[in-house]
Design a protein around this motif. Structure first.
Motif, short mmCIF file in Angstrom:
data_model
loop_
_atom_site.label_atom_id
_atom_site.label_comp_id
_atom_site.label_asym_id
_atom_site.label_seq_id
_atom_site.Cartn_x
_atom_site.Cartn_y
_atom_site.Cartn_z
N VAL A 110 -8.39 3.24 1.39
CA VAL A 110 -8.02 4.02 0.21
C VAL A 110 -7.44 3.11 -0.87
O VAL A 110 -7.73 3.26 -2.06
N ALA A 111 -6.62 2.12 -0.47
CA ALA A 111 -6.04 1.19 -1.43
C ALA A 111 -7.13 0.43 -2.18
O ALA A 111 -7.03 0.21 -3.40
N ALA A 132 -7.86 0.63 -6.18
CA ALA A 132 -7.86 -0.59 -7.00
C ALA A 132 -9.12 -0.67 -7.87
O ALA A 132 -9.07 -1.15 -9.01
N LYS A 133 -10.25 -0.20 -7.35
CA LYS A 133 -11.49 -0.22 -8.12
C LYS A 133 -11.43 0.73 -9.31
O LYS A 133 -11.98 0.44 -10.37
N ARG A 134 -10.75 1.86 -9.12
CA ARG A 134 -10.70 2.87 -10.16
C ARG A 134 -9.52 2.70 -11.12
O ARG A 134 -9.44 3.37 -12.14
N LYS A 135 -8.56 1.87 -10.76
CA LYS A 135 -7.37 1.59 -11.58
C LYS A 135 -6.43 2.79 -11.64
O LYS A 135 -5.32 2.73 -11.14
N THR A 136 -6.84 3.87 -12.30
CA THR A 136 -5.99 5.06 -12.43
C THR A 136 -6.81 6.29 -12.07
O THR A 136 -7.95 6.44 -12.55
N VAL A 137 -6.23 7.17 -11.24
CA VAL A 137 -6.93 8.39 -10.83
C VAL A 137 -6.00 9.58 -10.98
O VAL A 137 -4.77 9.46 -10.95
N ALA A 157 -3.30 1.99 -9.75
CA ALA A 157 -3.39 0.88 -8.81
C ALA A 157 -3.77 -0.42 -9.50
O ALA A 157 -4.23 -1.36 -8.86
N GLY A 158 -3.55 -0.50 -10.79
CA GLY A 158 -3.86 -1.72 -11.52
C GLY A 158 -3.94 -1.43 -13.00
O GLY A 158 -4.09 -0.28 -13.43
N GLY A 159 -3.85 -2.49 -13.78
CA GLY A 159 -3.92 -2.35 -15.23
C GLY A 159 -2.62 -1.85 -15.82
O GLY A 159 -1.64 -1.56 -15.11
N ARG A 186 0.83 -1.21 0.00
CA ARG A 186 0.00 0.00 0.00
C ARG A 186 0.87 1.26 0.00
O ARG A 186 0.59 2.23 0.70
N THR A 187 1.93 1.24 -0.78
CA THR A 187 2.84 2.38 -0.86
C THR A 187 3.06 2.79 -2.31
O THR A 187 2.88 1.99 -3.23
N PHE A 188 3.46 4.04 -2.50
CA PHE A 188 3.90 4.52 -3.80
C PHE A 188 4.96 5.60 -3.57
O PHE A 188 5.08 6.16 -2.49
#
Length: 318
Positions: A137-138, A142-147, A168-170, A89-91
């Motif tokens: 938040v993670a 993950a549901k939105r992929k990119t924000v 957060a994915g894709g 859960r880091t970036f």
């Protein structure tokens, strides 16, 4: 094509061939190359104007501007999306910096409050802020992929708001493309004309109100990417026009086939700083009173990307 049009679409933005893409993203000669071109302009597509009123009947004159000769604060090193490590859960946000500082990140599509905070240590004009998010938040990320996200960076009494995409994915989003016309006219120390940013002659399938604004993003090794608008750094205005299938009506007075586009300049860009500059244009198409937003780069040269046979990103000022 001269721009992206709202549905129904008759024309589309320039798609680069692999050869053109290599040329466009090559390192600029005579200046230290950035890690990549800048990402979204200030506001990250979230600071859209109110629906426009009456468009002007003519094209106003351009205004002079200048890229600062000194480093004005921290900046991002490239416009690449930032990936969330979902297990930890880091970036990380990589910065050009001038002092130790702190970072707070917001992503309004996820929550109105900041999603992460961290401090950083600056060494040799570089820092990496490692931020962590809550489990809740993670999951939302993950549901939105990119924000769309904004890093508010504070250091030595200065505050910078830096726009980026948090993923957060894709797959990573494809790099932004080029408008087919509009361009950033480069200059150099040998007496070439001053730099100018020429607006694309945007087209639409039917008569459509549009709002546009142009930026010059500039990069130095010490400062990273920064954004110049007509009102100064990170400060700009939206202009209102009327677009149709032939282009922006105000650019074609009396239906003239050859456009006379709005041109921002002259723009002074100092040499001796290793500056790299790139032109960007944002547009909002007002379709049924609702905004449709896009942004792309413009060619660095004396013509648009289509006339040049492919887009070139950078003007270099060694």
């Amino acid at each position: 094509m001269k721009g992206i049009a709202p549905v129904p679409v008759k024309r589309c933005l320039l798609v680069l061939s692999s050869v053109a893409a290599v040329a466009a993203y090559a390192a600029p000669a005579g200046a230290q190359a950035p890690a990549g071109p800048p990402g979204p302009p200030p506001g990250n597509g979230g600071a859209l104007p109110a629906p426009p009123g009456t468009a002007p009947a003519f094209v106003p004159p351009g205004t002079p501007a200048a890229v600062p000769g000194a480093v004005t604060g921290p900046g991002l090193l490239s416009g690449s999306s930032v990936a969330l490590n979902r297990a930890k859960r880091t970036f990380s946000v990589a910065l050009a910096c001038q002092a130790n500082g702190s970072v707070s990140v917001t992503a309004k599509a996820v929550t109105k409050t900041p999603i992460a905070h961290a401090g950083y240590r600056c060494a040799a004009n570089r820092a990496k802020a490692v931020l962590s998010v809550s489990r809740k938040v993670a999951q939302r990320l993950a549901k939105r992929k990119t924000v769309a996200a904004t890093a508010t960076v504070k250091q030595a009494g200065k505050t910078a708001r830096l726009a980026f995409a948090l993923r957060a994915g894709g797959a990573a989003p494809a790099p932004a493309g080029f408008w087919t016309d509009g361009h950033l006219q480069c200059t150099d120390a040998s007496g070439a004309p001053a730099a100018l940013l020429v607006e694309p002659d945007f087209t639409t399938a039917t008569q459509t109100p549009i709002s546009t604004r142009g930026w010059i993003a500039w990069y130095t090794a010490a400062g990273g990417w920064h954004w110049l608008g007509v009102a100064g750094e990170n400060a700009n205005r939206w202009d209102t026009w009327t677009a149709n299938v032939g282009g922006i009506e105000q650019f074609h007075p009396g239906g003239a086939p050859q456009p006379v586009p709005w041109t921002w300049g002259p723009i002074s860009i100092p040499t001796g700083q290793g500056i790299v500059a790139i032109g960007v244009y944002e547009i909002v198409y007002w379709v049924g009173g609702k905004p449709e937003y896009r942004w792309q780069y413009v060619n660095a040269g004396t013509t648009g990307a289509a006339a040049a046979g492919g887009g070139n990103l950078y003007c270099a000022y060694p």
